[in-house]
Design a protein around this motif. Structure first.
Motif, mmCIF file in Angstrom:
data_model
loop_
_atom_site.group_PDB
_atom_site.id
_atom_site.type_symbol
_atom_site.label_atom_id
_atom_site.label_comp_id
_atom_site.label_asym_id
_atom_site.label_seq_id
_atom_site.Cartn_x
_atom_site.Cartn_y
_atom_site.Cartn_z
ATOM 1 N N SER A 1 -28.115 -54.072 -9.348
ATOM 2 C CA SER A 1 -28.455 -53.024 -8.390
ATOM 3 C C SER A 1 -29.043 -51.792 -9.058
ATOM 4 N N TRP B 1 -34.578 -52.573 -8.579
ATOM 5 C CA TRP B 1 -33.804 -53.419 -7.692
ATOM 6 C C TRP B 1 -33.332 -52.619 -6.486
ATOM 7 N N ARG C 1 -39.590 -58.098 -4.851
ATOM 8 C CA ARG C 1 -38.297 -58.683 -5.192
ATOM 9 C C ARG C 1 -37.652 -59.274 -3.960
ATOM 10 N N ASN D 1 -33.842 -59.690 -3.143
ATOM 11 C CA ASN D 1 -32.499 -59.403 -3.640
ATOM 12 C C ASN D 1 -31.544 -60.575 -3.429
ATOM 13 N N ASN E 1 -32.134 -62.933 -6.164
ATOM 14 C CA ASN E 1 -32.183 -62.352 -7.513
ATOM 15 C C ASN E 1 -33.492 -62.706 -8.209
ATOM 16 N N VAL F 1 -37.681 -61.771 -8.840
ATOM 17 C CA VAL F 1 -38.797 -60.832 -8.827
ATOM 18 C C VAL F 1 -40.088 -61.641 -8.926
#
Length: 124
Positions: free
Chosen positions: A30, A53, A72, A74, A77, A79
Motif C-alpha cells: 500500500s 500503489w 495497476r 490492486n 497485485n 502493475v
C-alpha cells in the motif's frame, strides 16, 4: 521478501503495441511505489514510468510520455505498462521494480526489489 515477475515482452514492429505485466507477491504494497525501467545494450538502466500503489499517481519519462501508460490492479497485485506507438529505440530489457516509499521514483538505486526483466524488441 518481495517477488516481482514480469511478462509480456516480445518482438513487435515499429508503431505496434505491447503490454507488460508485473505481478508482486510477498507483502502488502500500500505504501510502495512501483516502477518500470529499461536497459539497452551498452547503456545505463533508465527510468520509464512509475505508479503509487496508494492513490495511483503516475510519472513518466519524457521519452515515453503520451505513448506509454502505467496502471495497476490492486486486487491482482499487478502493475501494467501499455506501450503504444513503439519505436526501435524502445528496444531494451524492461524491468519492474518496487520501493518502500513514494519519493524520488526515477533513480534505480533507490528501488530495493527487482524482477528478472523481459525483452522488448521493436523492429523497423
Amino acid at each position: 521478501q518481495v517477488q516481482l515477475v514480469e511478462s509480456g515482452g516480445g518482438l513487435v514492429q515499429a508503431g505496434g503495441s505491447l503490454r507488460l505485466s508485473c505481478t508482486a507477491s510477498g507483502r502488502t504494497f500500500s505504501s510502495y511505489a512501483m516502477g518500470w525501467f529499461r536497459q539497452a545494450p551498452g547503456k545505463e538502466r533508465e527510468f520509464v514510468a512509475a505508479i503509487m500503489w496508494s492513490g495511483g499517481s503516475t510519472f513518466y519519462s519524457d521519452s515515453v510520455k503520451g505513448r506509454f501508460t502505467i496502471s495497476r490492479d490492486n486486487a491482482k497485485n499487478t502493475v501494467y505498462l501499455l506501450m503504444n506507438s513503439l519505436k526501435p529505440e524502445d528496444t531494451a530489457v524492461y524491468y519492474c521494480a518496487a520501493k518502500r516509499d513514494a519519493t524520488v521514483v526515477v533513480i534505480p538505486a533507490l528501488y530495493g526489489y527487482w524482477g528478472q526483466g523481459t525483452q522488448v524488441t521493436v523492429s523497423s
